[in-house]
Write an enzyme that holds these catalytic residues in place. Structure first.
Site, PDB file in Angstrom:
ATOM      1  CG  ASP A   1      -2.096  -0.899   1.088  1.00  0.00           C
ATOM      2  OD1 ASP A   1      -2.123  -1.680   0.128  1.00  0.00           O
ATOM      3  OD2 ASP A   1      -2.982  -0.854   1.971  1.00  0.00           O
ATOM      4  CG  ASP A   2       0.055   3.745   2.161  1.00  0.00           C
ATOM      5  OD1 ASP A   2      -1.124   3.696   1.768  1.00  0.00           O
ATOM      6  OD2 ASP A   2       0.383   3.553   3.352  1.00  0.00           O
TER       7      ASP A   2
ATOM      8  CG  HIS B   1      -3.846   7.247   2.203  1.00  0.00           C
ATOM      9  ND1 HIS B   1      -4.043   7.201   3.571  1.00  0.00           N
ATOM     10  CD2 HIS B   1      -3.490   5.996   1.847  1.00  0.00           C
ATOM     11  CE1 HIS B   1      -3.817   5.986   4.020  1.00  0.00           C
ATOM     12  NE2 HIS B   1      -3.474   5.224   2.992  1.00  0.00           N
TER      13      HIS B   1
ATOM     14  CG  HIS C   1       2.156  -0.299   4.468  1.00  0.00           C
ATOM     15  ND1 HIS C   1       1.859  -1.246   5.431  1.00  0.00           N
ATOM     16  CD2 HIS C   1       1.036   0.465   4.319  1.00  0.00           C
ATOM     17  CE1 HIS C   1       0.613  -1.066   5.858  1.00  0.00           C
ATOM     18  NE2 HIS C   1       0.093  -0.038   5.194  1.00  0.00           N
TER      19      HIS C   1
END
Length: 761
Positions: free
Chosen positions: A121-122, A176, A273
């Site tokens: 993620d991210d 986000h 992540h």
């Protein structure tokens, strides 16, 4: 190198005024008005005005885009606590990590045994994503990267690499935010902008989505479930997870591996992540997790492969593809430009502080030197000097100018050189019948020619030069010529003062003259590289002028040109702070623009003309390696970068961090205020005018920036610049009550013919 246009070239309106150009038909008022309207309509905005405006607009757009993709405009960092789950179907709460609500009846899917879907993620992150991709490639594993739009737009090459190496891409919104706080319009925007970034980066759309701050299916509650249903109706699979590595906590490599390992051979979607902070433990954990699970018979695959479903990727074509590419390209340009601006801001910060520090230190040394009881230029100079007053259409103010000279405390002869005036300037001076005043008439040839003509008629070896719209105090000439007692001195700069300070523009120019010009002159005096003898108040040794060939017409700043020539010839150029001349500064933005445009353009020409001094020996080389870099840095380069301070103030106010930005800006303002206060103290000026200093820094500095930028564009494009005749009111009075016009300041000489000049670049 191009050559200046012929001397004495007037504007067409002046050349043809009062002359017949041939038979003409009578023109009525209505016809004349129509012609004027058509003439105005044909006028086009010159490129030298349009280009600075376009550049400023482009700069603003790039900063806005940077704030946009850095989540600094619409960022929402609120994260909601868990709510009741009474509205969430039990099948969802007890089901798998993939939620399919596309058909209206929501169902969940689980990953088959011995299959692992690694999700990250991210990202993409320029530091950690490449390392994660390297590990996956090393072990032959595939995964799913849930990217945010702002990161994908800034690092499109990483998204392209993910797709090229067989990984799957999912949406993770653009900024986000916690979607449970957002409206459906904001959710649509987050999804569409995320897709736009993917289209520009890799030419694809995706049908899988992971909400920010999500966890397991059983954690769905009454706030997050409606969002999941809405996203399902938009055609997306919602992917949460059933195995959380908790790598974001950085619990250590061993703990990450333990939490990411499925139990009893079951399939899993593992949450990890690749962005959002230090991900070194995540990368290290992959070195253990991937080979260990492979030994246990697990395969690492994409989500749709694990579910035996069609690929989540759909190629983007046509307008949607080009729109995405244009967006990503614009982001790339804005990132590079703003990166350069940040470097420029750091550079200007160093330059501004260094300049202020030098100004304070060297001005203090200068003041201490000239105020010592034992300081002397030599024996007091009492012999007569010649004062040259070049004048072109100065009827409004020439009388007060000449009368202020007539009461001089020093013996002088006054020579008024009428440069082809059409308003009776010369007749007015002759009608005054003052003793010691001569009028020399010539056809219009420009100020340098007028001054050279005056030098030929001068009787004495010291020549004082002023403008026809300037007022001297009785002591000005005496104070101005005393340094010539030192035979090494070739020229002396006086102290030009602004008299019309009541208007806001006048007050700003007053601050500029006292702080920017006179404090600078003290600094340059100590350094031995005075850049300009102001046309309003300056004195020259006749021998020095003859040795360098007199006043030159090569540039539009003949005062800067002659000063540099004297330095190169080995003469000292000094500053006489008590030799005050009173000037009427421009009172409109248009007049101020015209004046400063010529100043800055002429200074560039002079620097270019004397550029060979950098490689020469002797006095010329010393000036070239000390004076020219100082003048170029502090008069041409630094003012061009100075507005970055204000640009980033606006950026910080809009995008943050607001507190630090405002503190930094006020810190610079305080430093400027200290320098200005010290300059006012040295010049014995009232501090009340400094009240307008903050507003000057916000508005006036931007005007000066655009003027300098326009000068750069004119110089680099080989444009022409005409002399400008500024309008005067004659309302300024010198101490003692003499009403007179004031000149434009250092280098002021407006109005001496509309002579075209070409740049030397």
């Amino acid at each position: 190198m191009t050559h200046p246009a012929p001397r004495g070239r007037h504007d067409r309106s002046q050349r043809t005024a009062g002359k017949h150009t041939g038979p003409q038909q009578p023109v009525g008022p209505r016809t004349a008005r129509k012609k004027n309207v058509r003439k105005r309509n044909r006028r086009k905005l010159p490129m030298r005005y349009l280009l600075p405006f376009m550049l400023l607009v482009a700069l603003l757009a790039m900063l806005m885009l940077r704030g946009y993709v850095h989540s600094e405009i619409l960022a929402d960092h609120r994260v909601r606590d868990a709510d009741y789950n009474t509205q969430v179907p039990k099948d969802i709460r007890s089901g798998g990590p993939v939620i399919d609500a596309r058909s209206g009846d929501a169902t969940t899917l689980r990953i088959p045994d011995r299959r692992i879907v690694l999700t990250f993620d991210d990202g993409p992150d320029p530091v950690w994503t490449p390392k994660v991709l390297d590990k996956l490639k090393e072990y032959g594993a595939h995964g799913v990267f849930f990217v945010t739009g702002n990161m994908a737009a800034r690092h499109p090459e990483l998204v392209e690499r993910m797709v090229a190496e067989g990984h799957e891409i999912g949406l993770h919104t653009f900024n986000h935010p916690d979607l449970s706080y957002q409206s459906t319009e904001r959710i649509d925007w987050e999804l569409s902008q995320n897709q736009l970034a993917l289209a520009g980066a890799a030419g694809i759309r995706t049908s899988i989505f992971r909400p920010p701050y999500s966890s397991f299916s059983y954690a769905m509650d009454n706030k997050s479930w409606p969002v999941t249903e809405y996203i399902g109706r938009r055609g997306y699979l919602t992917v949460v997870n059933d195995t959380d590595s908790e790598d974001w906590k950085r619990p250590g490599v061993r703990a990450i591996v333990e939490r990411a390992t499925p139990k009893d051979g079951k399939g899993a979607i593992i949450l990890m992540h690749d962005s959002g902070g230090d991900r070194s433990q995540t990368v290290a954990a992959l070195d253990t997790l991937l080979p260990d699970l492979k030994e246990q018979g697990y395969t690492f695959t994409r989500l749709t492969t694990a579910l035996d479903a069609p690929s989540a990727h759909t190629p983007v074509t046509g307008f949607a593809l080009w729109k995405g590419k244009a967006f990503v390209s614009a982001v790339a340009v804005s990132e590079r430009v703003t990166g350069v601006l940040v470097v420029g801001l750091a550079a200007i910060g160093v330059l501004v502080l260094a300049r202020f520090g030098l100004m304070l230190l060297l001005s203090f040394l200068h003041a201490r030197k000239v105020r010592r009881k034992d300081f002397s230029w030599g024996e007091p100079l009492t012999r007569p000097v010649s004062v040259l007053v070049p004048a072109y259409n100065e009827r409004e103010c020439i009388e007060a100018t000449v009368r202020s000279l007539a009461v001089s405390e020093h013996p002088i002869e006054i020579i008024v050189i009428d440069d082809g005036s059409t308003d009776g300037t010369a007749d007015l001076v002759e009608a005054m019948r003052l003793p010691g005043v001569r009028v020399v008439r010539q056809q219009n040839a420009g100020k340098p020619a007028a001054l050279n003509n005056g030098i030929r008629h001068a009787r004495y070896d010291i020549v004082v030069m002023m403008d026809g719209d300037t007022v001297f105090e009785p002591s000005t000439v005496r104070e101005l010529v005393q340094p010539f007692a030192d035979p090494r001195v070739g020229a002396v700069a006086g102290n030009a003062k602004v008299g019309n300070r009541d208007s806001l523009i006048g007050a700003w120019q007053h601050i500029e003259y006292v702080m920017g010009f006179n404090l600078d002159r003290r600094m340059y005096d100590v350094l031995g590289c005075m850049p300009t003898i102001p046309g309003a108040v300056g004195a020259f040794r006749r021998e020095a002028l003859e040795r360098v060939g007199g006043m030159s017409e090569d540039t539009l700043a003949e005062d800067t040109d002659i000063t540099m020539a004297l330095h190169r010839d080995g003469w000292r150029v000094v500053y006489a702070e008590n030799a005050r001349a009173w000037t009427e500064a421009p009172e409109s933005v248009q007049q101020l623009w015209s004046q400063r445009y010529r100043w800055s353009y002429g200074t560039m020409q002079a620097i270019w003309k004397h550029r060979r001094a950098v490689i020469e020996r002797g006095p010329s080389g010393r000036f070239g390696r000390v004076g020219l870099p100082f003048v170029s840095l502090f008069m041409v380069v630094a003012p061009l970068l100075a507005p970055l301070i204000d640009v980033f103030l606006l950026y910080g106010l809009v995008f943050g961090p607001t507190g630090k930005t405002v503190a930094a800006w006020f810190g610079v303002l305080v430093v400027q205020a200290v320098c200005a206060a010290y300059a006012f103290r040295l010049d014995k000026e009232r501090m009340v005018h400094l009240i307008s200093l903050p507003l000057q820094q916000i508005l006036y500095r931007q005007l000066m920036y655009v003027v300098l930028l326009q000068s750069w564009i004119t110089a680099l494009t080989g444009g022409r610049l005409r002399w400008q005749k500024l309008r005067r009111t004659g309302a300024v009075e010198a101490p003692g009550g003499t009403s007179a016009q004031r000149p434009q300041g250092p280098g002021a000489d407006a109005g001496f013919g509309a002579v075209d000049r070409r740049p030397y670049v």
